[in-house]
Design a protein around this motif. Structure first.
Motif, mmCIF file in Angstrom:
data_model
loop_
_atom_site.group_PDB
_atom_site.id
_atom_site.type_symbol
_atom_site.label_atom_id
_atom_site.label_comp_id
_atom_site.label_asym_id
_atom_site.label_seq_id
_atom_site.Cartn_x
_atom_site.Cartn_y
_atom_site.Cartn_z
ATOM 1 N N ALA A 14 -63.102 -35.350 -10.155
ATOM 2 C CA ALA A 14 -64.318 -35.636 -9.399
ATOM 3 C C ALA A 14 -63.962 -36.189 -8.027
ATOM 4 C CB ALA A 14 -65.191 -36.628 -10.154
ATOM 5 N N MET A 15 -64.573 -35.636 -7.007
ATOM 6 C CA MET A 15 -64.402 -36.151 -5.649
ATOM 7 C C MET A 15 -65.124 -37.501 -5.562
ATOM 8 S SD MET A 15 -62.554 -34.099 -3.825
ATOM 9 C CE MET A 15 -63.010 -34.117 -2.099
ATOM 10 N N PRO A 16 -64.677 -38.379 -4.684
ATOM 11 C CA PRO A 16 -65.280 -39.712 -4.589
ATOM 12 C C PRO A 16 -66.788 -39.698 -4.328
ATOM 13 C CG PRO A 16 -63.233 -39.647 -3.365
ATOM 14 C CD PRO A 16 -63.526 -38.237 -3.792
ATOM 15 N N ASN A 17 -67.304 -38.643 -3.687
ATOM 16 C CA ASN A 17 -68.730 -38.586 -3.380
ATOM 17 C C ASN A 17 -69.576 -38.007 -4.517
ATOM 18 O OD1 ASN A 17 -67.592 -36.050 -2.972
ATOM 19 N ND2 ASN A 17 -69.062 -35.484 -1.390
ATOM 20 N N LEU A 148 -61.982 -31.437 -7.144
ATOM 21 C CA LEU A 148 -60.647 -30.921 -6.862
ATOM 22 C C LEU A 148 -60.184 -30.268 -8.160
ATOM 23 C CD1 LEU A 148 -58.781 -33.969 -5.287
ATOM 24 C CD2 LEU A 148 -59.322 -31.821 -4.145
ATOM 25 N N SER A 149 -59.322 -29.299 -8.074
ATOM 26 C CA SER A 149 -58.739 -28.756 -9.299
ATOM 27 C C SER A 149 -57.243 -28.591 -9.100
ATOM 28 C CB SER A 149 -59.374 -27.421 -9.676
ATOM 29 O OG SER A 149 -59.050 -26.426 -8.738
ATOM 30 N N GLY A 150 -56.534 -28.739 -10.213
ATOM 31 C CA GLY A 150 -55.094 -28.566 -10.188
ATOM 32 C C GLY A 150 -54.573 -28.447 -11.600
ATOM 33 N N PRO A 151 -53.350 -27.987 -11.770
ATOM 34 C CA PRO A 151 -52.780 -27.811 -13.104
ATOM 35 C C PRO A 151 -52.836 -29.103 -13.918
ATOM 36 C CG PRO A 151 -51.360 -26.847 -11.444
ATOM 37 C CD PRO A 151 -52.412 -27.624 -10.711
ATOM 38 N N ALA A 170 -55.273 -36.517 -9.232
ATOM 39 C CA ALA A 170 -55.394 -36.101 -7.826
ATOM 40 C C ALA A 170 -54.029 -36.090 -7.138
ATOM 41 C CB ALA A 170 -56.356 -37.022 -7.086
ATOM 42 N N GLN A 171 -53.182 -37.067 -7.465
ATOM 43 C CA GLN A 171 -51.853 -37.117 -6.864
ATOM 44 C C GLN A 171 -51.012 -35.907 -7.250
ATOM 45 O OE1 GLN A 171 -50.613 -41.044 -8.083
ATOM 46 N NE2 GLN A 171 -51.495 -42.005 -6.262
ATOM 47 N N VAL A 175 -53.239 -35.354 -3.354
ATOM 48 C CA VAL A 175 -54.407 -35.981 -2.735
ATOM 49 C C VAL A 175 -54.474 -37.457 -3.106
ATOM 50 C CG1 VAL A 175 -56.936 -35.984 -2.644
ATOM 51 C CG2 VAL A 175 -55.693 -33.816 -2.722
ATOM 52 N N ASP A 176 -54.659 -38.289 -2.083
ATOM 53 C CA ASP A 176 -54.914 -39.713 -2.292
ATOM 54 C C ASP A 176 -56.421 -39.901 -2.149
ATOM 55 O OD1 ASP A 176 -55.270 -42.454 -2.214
ATOM 56 O OD2 ASP A 176 -53.745 -42.813 -0.687
ATOM 57 N N LEU A 177 -57.108 -40.106 -3.280
ATOM 58 C CA LEU A 177 -58.573 -40.172 -3.286
ATOM 59 C C LEU A 177 -59.123 -41.322 -2.456
ATOM 60 C CD1 LEU A 177 -59.124 -39.287 -7.030
ATOM 61 C CD2 LEU A 177 -59.697 -37.864 -5.062
#
Length: 187
Positions: A14-17, A148-151, A170-171, A175-177
């Motif tokens: 989940a994105m911060p927003n 965001l999506s990632g493995p 996220a890392q 990405v640093d949320l």
């Protein structure tokens, strides 16, 4: 046949927003993504239940040294009265959806009985409910910067403390949320 656009075995972060109370600051493991839609289990939300509550409701008597005091996760807002077990290794249970050749999600009573008797899978999470998206819904939400999506990473799922999973997922994708802005940019 594998779909290269499938998000199966990916994290949705989940994105911060993202303000939806079901998903704010959540990490969801996508268990199945196909032309019919998407299904996943949130891996960083808890219910106020423990496995002993589930065993009691199902009439399963756990061994004394079982996992009866393990917490039960809130897997998502859909069918929140239905149980799902994310587990590794895959094993041979009555009803299992393979996420990979190493782990899957099962919904049958036999895996819960095995867990109660200390003969279940090595690693597992028991969750009530799941997260689901209709055809094209998740893809639209991703383009709207909700996710965001990632493995996926089994260490995050099964070993990392719950409160660290959102940032750690996220890392994985760099990405640093804490540095993200809620404002979208357009070129």
């Amino acid at each position: 046949m594998n779909n290269p656009d499938s998000l199966t075995n990916h994290f949705l972060i989940a994105m911060p927003n993202l303000a939806d109370e079901n998903f704010a600051r959540s990490v969801t493991l996508i268990c199945e993504h196909s032309e019919e839609g998407c299904m996943g289990i949130v891996i960083n939300r808890l219910t106020d239940l423990h496995l002993c509550d589930i065993f009691d409701q199902l009439g399963i008597t756990p061994d004394k040294a079982s996992h009866a005091n393990d917490v039960v996760y809130l897997g998502g807002p859909v069918q929140s009265n239905r149980g799902f077990v994310l587990h590794e290794p895959l094993g041979k249970w009555e009803s299992t959806l393979s996420v990979t050749d190493r782990f899957g999600v099962s919904t049958s009573r036999d895996i819960l009985e095995a867990i109660a008797e200390n003969r279940g899978p090595e690693k597992f999470i028991v969750a009530l409910g799941y997260a689901g998206w209709g055809v094209g819904q998740l893809e639209r939400e991703i383009t709207e910067n909700s996710w965001l999506s990632g493995p996926a990473n089994q260490d995050i799922i099964f070993n990392l403390p719950l409160e660290q999973r959102w940032k750690a997922a996220a890392q994985l994708v760099g990405v640093d949320l804490t540095t993200l802005s809620s404002e979208a940019g357009h070129a």
